[in-house]
Design an enzyme around this catalytic site. Sequence first.
Site, PDB file in Angstrom:
ATOM      1  CE  LYS A  99      30.215  18.520  61.564  1.00 40.33           C
ATOM      2  NZ  LYS A  99      30.687  19.406  62.626  1.00 40.33           N
ATOM      3  CD  GLU A 129      28.513  30.156  64.651  1.00 42.90           C
ATOM      4  OE1 GLU A 129      27.279  30.109  64.649  1.00 42.90           O
ATOM      5  OE2 GLU A 129      29.226  29.485  65.422  1.00 42.90           O
ATOM      6  CG  ASP A 138      34.924  16.575  62.290  1.00 37.45           C
ATOM      7  OD1 ASP A 138      34.863  17.816  62.443  1.00 37.45           O
ATOM      8  OD2 ASP A 138      34.385  15.766  63.089  1.00 37.45           O
ATOM      9  NE  ARG A 173      27.740  25.671  68.577  1.00 40.67           N
ATOM     10  CZ  ARG A 173      28.963  25.567  68.083  1.00 40.67           C
ATOM     11  NH1 ARG A 173      29.863  24.806  68.688  1.00 40.67           N
ATOM     12  NH2 ARG A 173      29.326  26.234  67.005  1.00 40.67           N
ATOM     13  CE  LYS A 180      33.206  27.764  73.778  1.00 41.66           C
ATOM     14  NZ  LYS A 180      34.623  28.072  73.679  1.00 41.66           N
ATOM     15  CD  GLU A 205      38.766  32.449  63.297  1.00 42.74           C
ATOM     16  OE1 GLU A 205      39.663  31.800  62.744  1.00 42.74           O
ATOM     17  OE2 GLU A 205      38.417  33.579  62.906  1.00 42.74           O
ATOM     18  CG  PHE A 206      39.463  37.544  66.868  1.00 39.76           C
ATOM     19  CD1 PHE A 206      39.245  37.652  68.236  1.00 39.76           C
ATOM     20  CD2 PHE A 206      40.770  37.457  66.414  1.00 39.76           C
ATOM     21  CE1 PHE A 206      40.306  37.688  69.131  1.00 39.76           C
ATOM     22  CE2 PHE A 206      41.839  37.494  67.301  1.00 39.76           C
ATOM     23  CZ  PHE A 206      41.607  37.610  68.666  1.00 39.76           C
ATOM     24  CG  LEU A 207      35.031  32.630  62.613  1.00 39.78           C
ATOM     25  CD1 LEU A 207      33.570  32.306  62.837  1.00 39.78           C
ATOM     26  CD2 LEU A 207      35.604  31.651  61.602  1.00 39.78           C
ATOM     27  CB  CYS A 254      31.816  32.421  71.371  1.00 45.12           C
ATOM     28  SG  CYS A 254      32.433  31.350  70.066  1.00 45.12           S
TER      29      CYS A 254
END
Length: 454
Positions: free
Chosen positions: A35, A160, A30, A350, A286, A156-158, A283
Site C-alpha cells: 500500500k 465513504e 502503514d 466490507r 461492527k 471520525e464521522f466521515l 461501521c
Amino acid sequence: MNVAIIGTGYVGLTTGVCLAYIGHSVTCLDTDADKVAALKAGKIPIYEPHLENLISEASERIRFTTSYADAIPNAHVVFIAVGTPPTPSGNPNLEYLSQAATCIGKYLNDDFTVVVNKSTVPIGSGNWVGSIIRDSLEARHGKKVNGLFAVASNPEFLREGAAIGDSLYPDRIVIGSDETRALEVLYTLYRPILDQTFQAPTYLPRPEDKGAVPLVSTDLASAELIKYAANAFLALKISFINEIGQVAERVGAEITEVARGIGLDSRIGSRFLNAGLGWGGSCFGKDTAALVATGREYGLTMPIVEAARMVNQRQRERILEKLLQEVKILKGKTISLLGLAFKPNTDDLRDAPAIDIARHLIERGARVRCHDPIAMDRFKREYGSLEVQLCDNADQLFEDCDAAILVTEWTEYRELDWSKLGRLMRTPILLDGRLVLDRGELSKQGFRYVGISG
Ligand SMILES: NC(=O)c1ccc[n+]([C@@H]2O[C@H](COP(=O)([O-])OP(=O)(O)OC[C@H]3O[C@@H](n4cnc5c(N)ncnc54)[C@H](O)[C@@H]3O)[C@@H](O)[C@H]2O)c1
C-alpha cells in the site's frame, strides 16, 4: 504542525490528506508495504471521489512510510487510524491498535506529543492505549516517565464516498481528553477547519451556508461514546424505516411516501430513511455489535440497538424470499446482481449485502452474475474464490438471466436502457433492493417489478 497518521485506510488516508491540504506537514504510515509503495508511486489504493486531486494538491506536505522510527519522533500529533474489525463476541479486534500503541511508545521523543485515537474503539480504550504507550516508553527509558504524551479521542464521522467533503466541511468536530493540553493542541490543529479559513478546493467548493464548525470538546469516555451513539442512532433510523416498510407492504401503503411524509418533520429529518436492503459497510454492524457488547460488560441489555441489528439482517433474507416467490426454483437459474459495493461511490465491500446474497444464491444452486461500476477489481482481490461471473456491462449481465436484483443504488443503474435489457432476459423479473427504480415505467416495459417493500 507535524502530524503522523498510523494506518492509511479509508480514514487515515483521508485525514492525512485533508490535514496536509490545510497546511500541516503529514507523514502517513502503514505496515502494508504494498500500500505504501503504491501511494509513493502516486497510486490511490481506494476509490474515494476527489482524493486523488487533493493528494496531488497537497503533495509537498504529505509523505508515506512503513517506518515508525521515521514517522513518530518529530510528530506533535500522532493519529491512530488502524482497523478495528469485528470479532464473533461483538467486541472489536484491538490487536492492530495495541501494536500501533507499542510502536508509538518506542519512538516518542522528549517533546510533548498528543496521541489521538481516530479508530472507533470501545469506551475505555483511550486509557488502555495510554497504558500501552507508557509501558513501551518506560521500557525504553528504563524508568518512570511523566508528561511526555497525552491521549485524546477524535472520533471520525466521515462517510465513504463523501469523505473529503465530510472532512473539510464537517457538521462538528469532537475531541475528548482528560488533559487540557491535548485538547488545546487539537483545537489549534483543526482551527482552519473550525473557522473555515482554508481555501476551498475548486472541485469541492465550500457549501454556501457553511459557517464555523461546532467543536465538542469533552472528556475521553464521552468522546468515545459519542461515536458509538451516533452510529447506533443512524443504524436504527434505517432499521426503523425498514420495519415500517413491512407494515406498508401489508397494508398497501407506499413506503417512500411514508418516509417523505415523516422525514419532512424537522424533528425527524429525511436522511437515513431510505427503505431497502439495509446498511452494510465496515461501521454500523461492527459498532452496534460493540455497543451491545459494552452494555453486556456493565450488565445492561440494549434492546433497541439489538432490534435494529436484527431488522437489518432480516432485510437481506427478505429479498431472497421475494426472489424465491418469483422464480420458485433457484437451482440452475441465473441471477444477476446490480452492484457489489456496500453503497454507491465507494469500492468498499466490507459487510456488503451483495456478498451475503451472492453466497446464499450459490449455496442454493443458482448461477450468479455481478456488476459494479467501481468495486469489481477489489472484489477479484478479496473474494476471488466466490464463484460468480463478473460482467463488464449491463448487456452481459442481463443476457438470458432469470431475474436481476438491484443491490447498490449507483446512479448509472437508474439510467440503464431497461427496455433493451428486459428483452435480453429469459424472464424479465427485477427486484429493486433500494426502491430507486420507477415501478410504473418498468412495468410498462414488461418487467415484473418487485420492490423490497411492496
Ligand atoms: N471506513 C469508514 O467509513 C470509517 C468511518 C469512521 C470511523 N472508522 C473507523 O476508523 C478505523 C479505520 O477504518 P478504515 O476503514 O480506515 O480501515 P482500513 O482497514 O481501510 O485501514 C486500516 C489500515 O491500518 C493499517 N494497519 C493495521 N495495523 C497497523 C499498524 N500496527 N501500524 C500501521 N498501520 C496498520 C492497515 O494496513 C490498513 O491500511 C476503524 O476503527 C473504523 O471503525 C471508519
